[in-house]
Design a protein around this motif. Structure first.
Motif, short mmCIF file in Angstrom:
data_model
loop_
_atom_site.label_atom_id
_atom_site.label_comp_id
_atom_site.label_asym_id
_atom_site.label_seq_id
_atom_site.Cartn_x
_atom_site.Cartn_y
_atom_site.Cartn_z
N ARG A 222 144.18 -15.37 87.05
CA ARG A 222 144.99 -14.09 86.81
C ARG A 222 144.12 -13.15 85.87
N ILE A 223 143.07 -13.53 85.21
CA ILE A 223 142.14 -12.55 84.52
C ILE A 223 141.49 -11.53 85.79
N ILE B 217 139.74 -11.00 73.03
CA ILE B 217 138.09 -11.14 72.76
C ILE B 217 137.90 -12.59 72.48
N LYS B 218 138.54 -13.41 72.20
CA LYS B 218 138.06 -14.98 72.09
C LYS B 218 137.84 -15.38 73.32
N THR B 219 138.78 -14.99 74.34
CA THR B 219 138.44 -15.50 75.65
C THR B 219 137.15 -14.76 76.21
N LEU B 220 137.38 -13.57 76.12
CA LEU B 220 136.03 -12.93 76.57
C LEU B 220 134.80 -13.45 76.18
N ILE B 221 134.64 -13.71 74.82
CA ILE B 221 133.48 -14.27 74.45
C ILE B 221 133.30 -15.64 75.08
N LYS B 222 134.35 -16.49 75.38
CA LYS B 222 134.21 -17.94 75.96
C LYS B 222 133.66 -17.69 77.36
N VAL C 73 125.95 -14.65 79.69
CA VAL C 73 125.58 -13.40 79.32
C VAL C 73 126.10 -13.12 78.03
N GLU C 74 125.61 -12.01 77.75
CA GLU C 74 126.10 -11.18 76.32
C GLU C 74 127.67 -10.85 76.39
N PRO C 75 128.53 -10.96 75.46
CA PRO C 75 129.74 -10.39 75.66
C PRO C 75 129.74 -8.89 75.99
N LYS C 76 128.86 -7.95 75.49
CA LYS C 76 128.74 -6.58 75.69
C LYS C 76 128.53 -6.62 77.30
N ASP C 77 127.79 -7.49 78.18
CA ASP C 77 127.65 -7.34 79.47
C ASP C 77 128.72 -7.30 80.24
N LEU C 78 129.92 -8.10 79.59
CA LEU C 78 131.34 -8.20 80.47
C LEU C 78 131.84 -6.86 80.82
N LEU C 79 131.38 -6.06 79.82
CA LEU C 79 132.03 -4.54 79.67
C LEU C 79 131.12 -3.56 80.35
N ASP C 80 130.08 -3.91 81.07
CA ASP C 80 129.03 -3.22 81.47
C ASP C 80 129.16 -2.94 83.09
N PHE C 81 130.25 -2.06 83.31
CA PHE C 81 130.42 -1.90 85.03
C PHE C 81 131.03 -0.56 85.40
N SER C 82 130.76 -0.31 86.39
CA SER C 82 131.05 1.02 86.98
C SER C 82 132.70 0.98 87.18
#
Length: 76
Positions: free
Chosen positions: A43-44, A53-58, A65-74
């Motif tokens: 579903r995500i 944010i807790k789930t994103l960190i998990k 990867v670093e949590p910030k890398d999850l947000l590094d996209f075009s």
């Protein structure tokens, strides 16, 4: 640039799926490593739910990867 919440969530889900597949992980593998259900991972990735944010960190930890890398996209 002004981006809608829906567009951001959709692109985040696509990016998480791409990272997961790059690691050779199934949705179940990622779910097990995160302590969430496979249904929630799906579903995500399909942008059917917003995740905290807790789930994103998990997820970041499980994907090594670093949590910030999850947000590094075009944005598409």
């Amino acid at each position: 640039m002004n981006i809608s919440e829906e567009t951001f969530i959709a692109n985040l889900g696509i990016h998480i799926r791409q990272l997961r597949e790059k690691k050779g992980m199934s949705q179940q593998d990622l779910a097990d490593d995160c302590g969430i259900t496979q249904n929630q991972v799906g579903r995500i990735e399909r942008a059917e739910i917003k995740t905290g944010i807790k789930t994103l960190i998990k997820i970041a930890n499980a994907l090594d990867v670093e949590p910030k890398d999850l947000l590094d996209f075009s944005i598409k």
